[in-house]
Design an enzyme around this catalytic site. Structure first.
Site, PDB file in Angstrom:
ATOM      1  N   VAL A  65       0.864  -1.183   0.000  1.00 31.91           N
ATOM      2  CA  VAL A  65       0.000   0.000   0.000  1.00 31.91           C
ATOM      3  C   VAL A  65       0.893   1.223   0.000  1.00 31.91           C
ATOM      4  CG1 VAL A  65      -1.718   1.312   1.310  1.00 31.91           C
ATOM      5  CG2 VAL A  65      -1.863  -1.184   1.242  1.00 31.91           C
ATOM      6  N   VAL A  89      -2.002  -3.281   6.747  1.00 30.52           N
ATOM      7  CA  VAL A  89      -0.985  -2.684   5.880  1.00 30.52           C
ATOM      8  C   VAL A  89      -1.370  -1.236   5.543  1.00 30.52           C
ATOM      9  CG1 VAL A  89       0.277  -2.930   3.700  1.00 30.52           C
ATOM     10  CG2 VAL A  89      -0.349  -4.955   4.988  1.00 30.52           C
ATOM     11  N   ALA A 110       4.482   4.169   2.901  1.00 26.82           N
ATOM     12  CA  ALA A 110       4.004   2.925   2.276  1.00 26.82           C
ATOM     13  C   ALA A 110       4.187   1.797   3.275  1.00 26.82           C
ATOM     14  CB  ALA A 110       4.811   2.622   1.017  1.00 26.82           C
ATOM     15  N   LYS A 111       3.653   0.655   2.977  1.00 31.66           N
ATOM     16  CA  LYS A 111       3.922  -0.541   3.781  1.00 31.66           C
ATOM     17  C   LYS A 111       3.601  -1.757   2.946  1.00 31.66           C
ATOM     18  CE  LYS A 111       5.319  -1.456   8.002  1.00 31.66           C
ATOM     19  NZ  LYS A 111       6.239  -0.659   8.825  1.00 31.66           N
ATOM     20  N   GLY A 112       4.270  -2.853   3.258  1.00 33.27           N
ATOM     21  CA  GLY A 112       3.978  -4.107   2.575  1.00 33.27           C
ATOM     22  C   GLY A 112       3.811  -5.211   3.597  1.00 33.27           C
TER      23      GLY A 112
END
Ligand code: NAD
Length: 422
Positions: A65, A89, A110-112
């Site tokens: 995201v 996320v 962001a993040k995963g």
């Protein structure tokens, strides 16, 4: 003062949104900007077919995201955990936007995450999952676009595989595509310790506010992974008394203080369970959160302090090492108890700050000594702590709302200056 509007207390996305809402209202943010900043820019799910060691094939689900790139490339870790959800996320991605803005570094958020249990995967399986995830996202990632880092369940080795896979696709070595890499392939000195060191820096500032010295402070740390173990060690060295520590296996309590260096050897050198350490009494990991102390430092997972148990918290300063350890519903209870909260987006920002230094060093091809890294980190965190406290006093809000306000103001200002592309 605006009220918390989360419906499902343990949904971290709702918790993140509720805090955003409170701060946005306090700032008087325009409706259009509010809508824009509330939602992520982009999100993707990837289905990763992996050949397991026994020859069978399994499909793993991964997410990325990107919440915002308004202030610079998106930045955020990749989490490997069986509990990963898209909502989680999303929340973590938005926290990254606010975290980078609080400490004023030129990144978005962001993040995963990949739904998997790294404890149950072989090294080869973990490598194949990482490489396939990176290959699927090779058009999303890049030093100018989106720069991953380690998070819960991932580490330096995982970042090395991401960097290598991305480089193979680019046909040249791209060190700046990830941070938190090993030193030998473009990592930064001080990165591994940066989040824990940042926690020490902000705790020092907070106790100073209350006229306390480290030796006056009993500390309880939940989580003994990268963040918790480093914070506990550095605080121990700085003269704080670490009376409680826990990890997933259980807790350890010793009113006289735990020898953290020996505990570290016990857990990481001898690979023995933390609660079996002979230097303390065994307690449950939940229970340890409610023992009296000056500094409580949750550094494990989300949703540890909730509306059900916040009244049991017995500390002067709550320093959030983990992301989202406190739910939005717990905030007013902590405020009522006059607990000084150093919110996650400020407290654990040391990691992303040194990630920024790593990205800068990779791009300039020139590497700094550890003391330079630590000095710059201290400067940024002390300054940001001061800015948050100032805003807290000016607006008579809690520290968390002040940190969000500072962050939202910076992102909104960048957005107004850039304007909206038709
Ligand atoms: P890690 O995987 O290295 O360590 C996690 C620790 O928490 C382990 O000791 C584990 O046993 C413990 N734990 C898990 N569940 C627990 C429970 N219910 N009770 C007690 N202990 C429990 O992860 P990490 O990198 O140290 O990250 C910890 C937290 O800090 C996460 O919320 C992460 O998002 C956040 N964070 C990490 C960084 C970083 O640089 N690594 C930066 C900012 C924020």
């Amino acid at each position: 003062m605006a009220t918390i509007a989360a419906h499902d207390e343990l949904n971290v996305y709702e918790s993140a949104e509720a805090r955003f809402e409170v701060a946005a209202k306090e700032l008087g943010l325009e409706e259009g900007l509010y809508q824009f900043l509330k939602y992520p820019n982009k999100e993707i799910a990837v289905y990763l077919p992996i050949v397991m060691d026994d020859g069978s094939m399994q499909v793993f689900v991964g997410y990325r995201v990107q919440h915002s790139s308004v202030r610079g490339p998106c930045k955020g870790g990749i989490r490997y955990s069986p509990g990963v959800t898209l909502d989680e996320v999303r929340a973590l991605a938005s926290w990254m936007t606010w975290k980078c803005a609080v400490v004023d570094i030129p990144f978005g958020g962001a993040k995963g995450g990949i739904i998997c249990d790294p404890q149950k995967l072989s090294r080869g399986e973990l490598e194949r999952i990482t490489r396939r995830y990176t290959a699927e996202l090779s058009e999303w990632f890049g030093p100018e676009k989106d720069v991953p880092a380690p998070d819960l369940g991932s580490d330096e080795q995982v970042m090395a595989w991401v960097m290598d896979t991305f480089s193979m696709h680019s046909r040249h070595t791209v060190t700046g595509v990830v941070t938190g890499k090993p030193l030998d392939i473009g990592g930064s000195r001080g990165r591994r310790e940066a989040t824990g060191r940042g926690l020490l820096i902000v705790c020092n500032k907070a106790i100073e506010k209350f006229g306390l010295k480290p030796s006056d402070c009993r500390v309880i740390v939940q989580g003994f992974g990268n963040v918790g173990s480093v914070a506990a060690q550095l605080m121990h060295e700085a003269g704080y008394r670490i009376i409680g520590v826990s990890d997933i296996h259980g807790g350890l309590y010793n009113e006289k203080g735990i020898d953290v260096a020996k505990l570290h050897d016990w857990v990481y050198g001898e690979q023995r369970p933390l609660p079996d350490f002979p230097g303390g009494d065994r307690v449950s990991p939940q229970e340890i959160l409610f023992r009296p102390c000056e500094v409580l430092l949750p550094a494990a997972v989300e949703n540890q302090i909730t509306s059900e148990n916040a009244h049991l918290v017995d500390c002067r300063i709550l320093c959030e090492g983990a992301n989202g350890p406190t739910t939005a519903y717990a905030d007013p209870i902590l405020r009522e108890k006059d607990i000084f909260v150093i919110p996650d987006i400020l407290a654990n920002a040391g990691g992303v700050t040194v990630s920024y230094f790593e990205w800068v060093q990779d791009r300039q091809g020139m590497f700094w000594r550890e003391r330079e890294v630590n000095h710059r980190l201290q400067d940024i965190l002390e300054h940001s702590f001061g800015e948050v406290v100032q805003l807290r006093e000016a607006h008579r809000v809690n520290t968390r709302t002040a940190a969000y306000m500072l962050a939202i103001r910076r992102v909104a200002s960048a957005l107004r200056l850039r304007g909206i592309y038709a």
